[in-house]
Design a protein around this motif. Structure first.
Motif, short mmCIF file in Angstrom:
data_model
loop_
_atom_site.label_atom_id
_atom_site.label_comp_id
_atom_site.label_asym_id
_atom_site.label_seq_id
_atom_site.Cartn_x
_atom_site.Cartn_y
_atom_site.Cartn_z
N LEU A 67 77.87 50.53 47.63
CA LEU A 67 79.50 50.82 48.13
C LEU A 67 80.04 49.51 46.91
N THR A 68 80.04 49.54 45.49
CA THR A 68 81.68 49.46 45.17
C THR A 68 82.80 50.94 44.73
N VAL A 69 83.57 49.69 45.49
CA VAL A 69 84.71 51.10 45.23
C VAL A 69 86.32 50.29 45.79
N SER A 70 86.87 50.63 45.17
CA SER A 70 88.83 50.35 45.33
C SER A 70 89.14 51.58 45.91
N ALA A 71 90.75 51.70 47.10
CA ALA A 71 91.14 52.05 47.56
C ALA A 71 92.12 52.18 46.70
N ILE A 72 93.49 52.96 46.59
CA ILE A 72 95.13 52.39 46.32
C ILE A 72 96.28 53.47 47.45
N LEU A 73 96.72 51.85 47.54
CA LEU A 73 97.10 51.68 48.57
C LEU A 73 99.07 51.68 47.99
N ARG A 74 99.40 52.55 49.30
CA ARG A 74 101.06 52.07 49.48
C ARG A 74 101.70 51.37 49.93
N PRO A 75 101.64 50.36 50.77
CA PRO A 75 102.42 49.59 51.90
C PRO A 75 103.34 49.34 52.23
N THR A 76 104.21 50.19 50.72
CA THR A 76 105.88 49.57 50.84
C THR A 76 106.72 49.08 52.50
N PHE A 77 105.59 49.83 53.61
CA PHE A 77 106.69 48.70 54.97
C PHE A 77 106.45 46.89 54.95
N LEU A 78 105.66 46.19 54.23
CA LEU A 78 105.05 45.27 54.20
C LEU A 78 105.96 44.38 52.95
N SER A 79 106.31 43.45 53.46
CA SER A 79 106.58 42.42 52.18
C SER A 79 105.95 41.57 52.05
N ALA A 80 106.26 41.20 50.78
CA ALA A 80 105.08 40.26 49.52
C ALA A 80 104.94 39.30 50.50
N SER A 81 105.78 38.44 51.53
CA SER A 81 104.99 37.62 52.60
C SER A 81 104.50 37.74 53.92
N GLU A 82 104.40 39.34 53.77
CA GLU A 82 103.68 39.98 55.01
C GLU A 82 102.55 40.63 54.08
N GLN A 83 101.78 39.82 53.06
CA GLN A 83 100.78 40.69 52.89
C GLN A 83 99.31 40.52 53.07
N PHE A 84 99.24 39.63 53.64
CA PHE A 84 97.84 39.23 54.54
C PHE A 84 97.91 40.52 55.73
N TRP A 85 98.26 40.95 56.69
CA TRP A 85 98.50 42.33 57.26
C TRP A 85 97.51 42.90 56.84
N LEU A 86 97.62 43.17 55.27
CA LEU A 86 96.91 43.81 54.85
C LEU A 86 95.31 44.02 55.03
N ASN A 87 94.79 42.33 54.71
CA ASN A 87 93.48 41.93 54.93
C ASN A 87 93.08 42.19 56.15
N ILE A 88 94.31 41.75 57.04
CA ILE A 88 93.59 41.60 58.45
C ILE A 88 93.31 43.22 59.12
N ALA A 89 94.27 44.21 58.89
CA ALA A 89 93.70 45.51 58.89
C ALA A 89 92.79 46.62 57.83
N LEU A 90 92.42 45.81 56.49
CA LEU A 90 90.84 46.99 56.27
C LEU A 90 89.81 46.11 56.32
N SER A 91 90.13 44.60 57.13
CA SER A 91 88.96 43.68 57.17
C SER A 91 88.65 44.76 58.71
N LEU A 92 89.24 44.55 59.83
CA LEU A 92 88.81 45.74 60.53
C LEU A 92 88.39 46.83 60.97
N GLY A 93 88.89 47.88 59.51
CA GLY A 93 88.23 48.89 59.01
C GLY A 93 87.25 48.57 58.45
N ILE A 94 86.91 47.68 57.98
CA ILE A 94 85.17 47.45 57.62
C ILE A 94 84.35 47.53 58.57
N TYR A 95 84.67 46.89 58.85
CA TYR A 95 84.17 46.41 60.32
C TYR A 95 83.50 47.40 61.56
N ASP A 96 84.39 48.08 61.64
CA ASP A 96 85.11 49.33 62.95
C ASP A 96 83.84 50.02 62.03
#
Length: 254
Positions: A67-96
Motif C-alpha cells: 500500500l502506497t497512499v497519501s491522505a489529504i487532511l485539514r487539521p486547522t485545529f492544530l498549530s504548527a507547534s502541535e503537529q506531532f499530535w497528528l503523527n501520534i494519532a495517525l500512527s495509532l490508526g495504522i497500528y489499529d
C-alpha cells in the motif's frame, strides 16, 4: 483501480488512483494547489518510483504488492507547534489496522515508523502546509509492506512475512479498514482527547522504558526512552538526566 467502501464520514470517500507516479505526496500537493480537494481524499498508486521516507530515505516497494497512499487532511485545529499530535494519532490508526493481524510484536518506532520486532513494516511521512501559525493542510504519506516477501534490506519486513496467508492479502480490504481506523483516531484528536492518545502511543512505543544504545552528533551513549514532549522531541534518560532530541538529532543503534 481501487474501489473501496469504508465505513467513514470522509476518509477514503474520494480516491485518485494512479497506476504509477513519482510520489503520492507530490500528487496530493498538486491537488491542493490546483483543485481544492475534499478532506479525506486519497491518492494511491501501485508503483511509486521516487517515494520518500523520513530523513530523505528512499522507500522500497515492489509494484502492486504493497500500500502506497497519501491522505489529504485539514487539521486547522492544530498549530504548527502541535503537529506531532497528528503523527501520534495517525500512527495509532495504522497500528489499529495491523495489530489484529500481527499481534503484540507490533510497535510504533519514533517518530513514525511501524516495526515488528527490529524490522520495519511501514512508515509515515507527513508534510504540512501552514496558514499563519496553524496547519491548513496535511499530506499524510503512508507506505505499508503487505504482500512483498523479498527486500534489499534485512531490516525490512511485511505483513505476509509476519503473518502468512496461503494467498495474498486483499489490498483494497486492508485500505478500507485503514481508512476507518485512521479516521477514528483523527476524530479522537480533533475532539481534544490528547491524554488518551498519548497514553496509547507510549504503551506501544518501540523500546519505551528499555535501556538501549543511541547515537547523537557522532557520540554513542546508553539511555532509556521515557517519553515524547509536546513538540515531538524524544525524551531519553541518560545518566540520571533527561535529554530531548529532535527528528534528525538521534539514531537508534540496533
Amino acid at each position: 483501480m481501487y474501489k473501496i467502501y469504508p465505513k467513514t464520514l470522509f476518509l477514503g470517500q474520494i480516491i485518485q488512483y494512479l497506476p504509477s507516479c513519482q510520489s503520492t505526496n507530490d500528487e496530493a500537493s498538486a491537488l491542493i494547489a490546483h483543485a481544492d480537494p475534499s478532506e479525506g481524499t486519497l491518492v494511491i498508486t501501485d508503483n511509486q518510483t521516487a517515494g520518500r521516507g523520513q530523513r530523505g530515505n528512499q522507500w522500497e516497494a515492489k509494484t502492486g504488492q504493497n500500500l502506497t497512499v497519501s491522505a489529504i487532511l485539514r487539521p486547522t485545529f492544530l498549530s504548527a507547534s502541535e503537529q506531532f499530535w497528528l503523527n501520534i494519532a495517525l500512527s495509532l490508526g495504522i497500528y489499529d489496522t495491523l495489530h489484529p493481524l500481527i499481534g503484540d510484536s507490533l510497535r510504533i518506532k519514533w517518530p513514525n515508523d511501524i516495526y515488528v520486532g527490529n524490522q520495519k513494516l511501514g512508515g509515515i511521512l507527513i508534510e504540512n502546509i501552514l496558514h499563519g501559525y496553524n496547519i491548513e493542510w496535511s499530506i499524510v504519506g503512508m507506505g505499508l509492506n503487505i504482500n512483498q516477501t523479498e527486500f534489499g534490506y534485512t531490516t525490512a519486513t511485511s505483513l505476509q512475512l509476519q503473518s502468512p496467508l496461503p494467498n495474498a492479502y486483499d489490498l483494497p480490504g486492508i485500505l478500507s479498514r485503514l481508512c476507518e481506523t485512521l479516521e477514528q483516531r483523527y476524530i479522537q484528536l480533533r475532539s481534544g482527547q490528547r491524554d488518551s492518545l498519548k497514553i496509547n502511543y507510549l504503551q506501544i512505543l518501540y523500546r519505551y522504558q528499555e535501556e538501549h544504545s543511541f547515537e547523537s552528533e557522532g557520540q554513542l551513549f546508553r539511555g532509556t526512552i521515557v517519553g515524547v514532549d509536546t513538540t515531538g522531541r524524544l525524551a531519553i534518560a541518560v545518566d540520571g538526566q533527561v535529554r530531548y532530541f529532535g527528528f534528525k538529532e538521534v539514531s537508534f543503534i540496533m
